[in-house]
Design a protein around this motif. Structure first.
Motif, short mmCIF file in Angstrom:
data_model
loop_
_atom_site.label_atom_id
_atom_site.label_comp_id
_atom_site.label_asym_id
_atom_site.label_seq_id
_atom_site.Cartn_x
_atom_site.Cartn_y
_atom_site.Cartn_z
N MET A 206 0.85 -1.18 0.00
CA MET A 206 0.00 0.00 0.00
C MET A 206 0.89 1.23 0.00
SD MET A 206 -3.06 1.04 2.66
CE MET A 206 -4.03 -0.40 2.23
N THR A 207 0.51 2.23 -0.82
CA THR A 207 1.30 3.43 -0.93
C THR A 207 1.28 4.24 0.36
OG1 THR A 207 1.67 5.39 -2.32
CG2 THR A 207 -0.62 4.79 -1.83
N PRO B 13 -5.69 3.11 -10.37
CA PRO B 13 -4.91 3.88 -11.35
C PRO B 13 -4.63 5.33 -10.94
CG PRO B 13 -6.59 2.58 -12.46
CD PRO B 13 -6.86 2.47 -10.98
N LEU B 14 -5.33 5.83 -9.90
CA LEU B 14 -5.05 7.18 -9.41
C LEU B 14 -3.64 7.26 -8.84
CD1 LEU B 14 -8.46 8.05 -7.70
CD2 LEU B 14 -7.68 8.68 -9.99
N ALA B 15 -3.13 6.14 -8.35
CA ALA B 15 -1.73 6.07 -7.91
C ALA B 15 -0.88 5.83 -9.16
CB ALA B 15 -1.54 4.94 -6.90
N LYS B 16 -0.58 6.90 -9.86
CA LYS B 16 0.03 6.79 -11.19
C LYS B 16 1.41 6.15 -11.15
CE LYS B 16 -2.56 10.66 -13.15
NZ LYS B 16 -2.48 11.99 -13.82
N ARG B 17 2.18 6.44 -10.10
CA ARG B 17 3.53 5.84 -10.02
C ARG B 17 3.44 4.33 -9.87
NH1 ARG B 17 7.16 4.57 -5.95
NH2 ARG B 17 9.35 4.62 -6.57
N LYS B 18 2.53 3.87 -9.00
CA LYS B 18 2.35 2.43 -8.82
C LYS B 18 1.88 1.78 -10.12
CE LYS B 18 3.18 1.84 -4.35
NZ LYS B 18 4.23 0.93 -3.84
N THR B 19 0.97 2.44 -10.81
CA THR B 19 0.46 1.90 -12.07
C THR B 19 1.58 1.81 -13.10
OG1 THR B 19 -1.75 2.79 -11.65
CG2 THR B 19 -1.20 2.28 -13.94
N SER B 20 2.42 2.83 -13.15
CA SER B 20 3.55 2.82 -14.08
C SER B 20 4.51 1.68 -13.77
CB SER B 20 4.27 4.16 -14.02
OG SER B 20 5.41 4.16 -14.85
#
Length: 320
Positions: free
Chosen positions: A1-2, A60-67
């Motif tokens: 979890m971020t 997907p709102l956590a863009k860094r995790k998605t990337s």
């Protein structure tokens, strides 16, 4: 979890300012507490399905995790098209949402009297992995709902202690620990854990850990054709205590129904090698198993942290 959920866009500033950091932690706690309360009110299957949808929308709102997920999947599956990679990432967030929504239902999943929600399979031809046979080291990956591996050990009558990664948000960490109490195992914080694991093995307890991520890794192990830095601690402990290293696989059969498989022990191919080489060989075998499980069901792999060194992850031409 971020580190931060609602305050993700402010994460860099919050890490430098304690007041803002604690404020955002409290906001995240209120958000997750409210979500878990709603999930708890729903039947477990409804909660799991709703969690899957919530994961697809909010993940997907956590863009860094998605990337990072996209990079990991591109390296692991270079033959897949960009559209297929996007679908894998979507499925990854869906499974993450399910895992979160199932936290308040762990007691129900584990103790459902009307239907068996966890199928446990022990593939040990020598029958050494059972209650009363002494300690073992169990190693798994972040597949399906990996939280249930420790509970499956408890259901087999095996006293166990498992490593977990404490959240940076202390309020959220306590909240999830309360739900994890239903797993019926001792949880040990991951950092500086070696002494505690040795103590537990000396006391005859089985210990478990997830090692598909490069946390604390100092040895390069091939994984999907690329070197991944990993810890050799599971193999070193198994060799030190002359006990089995058991690969554990978690699978989601359908909805909130699962299969936990304990595979035959991993043993060094050449027992005459030095302990260091034996440990590396055992970890290579373990990662080969992880790779085969992930290839079977890549959508169940929660790969939200960078698996390979950044320079390699960005150089996709070399991967291919």
């Amino acid at each position: 979890m971020t580190d931060f959920l609602a305050g993700y866009p402010l994460r860099k500033i919050a890490r430098k300012h304690e007041f803002l950091r604690r404020l955002l932690w409290r906001v995240d706690f209120a958000l997750i507490w409210g979500l878990l309360a709603v999930f708890r009110l729903l039947p477990v299957e409804w909660a799991s399905s709703l969690g899957a949808k919530a994961g697809v929308i909010t993940g997907p709102l956590a863009k860094r995790k998605t990337s990072i997920m996209e990079e990991n999947f591109r390296i692991a599956f270079p033959e897949k098209s960009p559209l297929e990679i996007q679908q894998l990432v979507k499925s990854c967030w869906s499974n993450a949402g399910r895992v979160l929504s199932e936290f308040p239902h762990l007691d129900h999943i584990l103790n459902d009297q009307r239907e068996q929600r966890i199928e446990i399979i022990v593939r040990d031809p020598e029958m050494t992995f059972r209650a009363g046979s002494g300690p073992a080291v169990v190693a798994g990956a972040h597949l399906s709902n990996w939280e249930l591996i420790e509970s499956a050990l408890a259901q087999l009558g095996i006293k166990n202690s498992a490593l977990y990664a404490p959240l940076s948000n202390p309020w959220l960490d306590r909240l999830l620990l309360e739900s994890r109490a239903a797993l019926n195992c001792e949880l040990i914080p991951r950092d500086n854990c070696t002494r505690l694991l040795v103590e537990r093995l000396n006391a005859g307890r089985t210990v478990g850990m997830l090692v598909d991520r490069p946390v604390g890794g100092d040895k390069a192990i091939p994984f999907f054709g690329r070197d991944k830095f990993t810890t050799v601690l599971p193999a070193k402990l198994a060799l030190k205590f002359n006990c089995d290293l058991i690969p554990a696989q978690a699978e989601r059969i359908k909805g909130a129904h699962f299969r936990i498989t304990f595979h035959p022990p991993v043993r060094p191919a050449n027992p005459g090698d030095c302990k260091k080489d034996q440990a590396l060989d055992m970890m290579r075998q373990l990662h080969q198993l992880f790779e085969s499980w992930i290839r079977q069901r890549p959508e169940d792999w929660f790969c939200s942290t960078r698996i390979w060194p950044k320079a390699r992850a960005g150089n996709l031409e070399k991967v291919r």
